[in-house]
Write a protein that holds these residues in place. Structure first.
Motif: not given
Length: 122
Positions: A57, A70, A78-79, A88-91
């Motif tokens: 991550f 998150r 990260g995205y 978008k929801r990402k960790t």
């Protein structure tokens, strides 16, 4: 002691990877400057620009602390959205370096007497 992989980006656009077993960077955040002698670059000053943890991550400068969260992302790190306006929801990992961090990305702020390519032998 924690073992880290340091990716050092030089001003000429090349990147070099070093491994170091140190605790000197634990507690530092993204944007802090460290001494290059930690990785064998005497006379260099390095600025921490990011990194990733043992699960892969990415670290983000806008998440404070060393925990995983998150979060709703619309751009890197990260995205990477394919279309404009997509979120978008990402960790992602926080900006504080802890023992969970494996890779630390840095860039050269102040160069030493000898070029990195000569120190590495490339």
């Amino acid at each position: 002691m924690a073992k880290f992989k340091f990716v050092v980006s030089d001003k000429d656009g090349k990147s070099y990877q070093f491994e170091a077993e140190t605790t000197a960077v634990i507690g530092k955040t993204i944007g802090d400057e460290i001494n290059g002698s930690i990785v064998g670059l005497d006379g260099y000053k390095l600025k921490i620009t990011g990194g990733s943890d043992k699960c892969g991550f990415a670290m983000r400068h806008d998440i404070h602390g060393n925990m995983k969260m998150r979060v709703l992302l619309s751009k890197a790190p990260g995205y990477k959205p394919q279309d404009a306006g997509i979120r978008k929801r990402k960790t992602a990992r926080g900006n504080l370096i802890s023992s969970d961090i494996v890779q630390i990305n840095t860039k050269v702020v102040e160069a030493g007497a000898t070029p990195i390519s000569e120190i590495v032998g490339q």
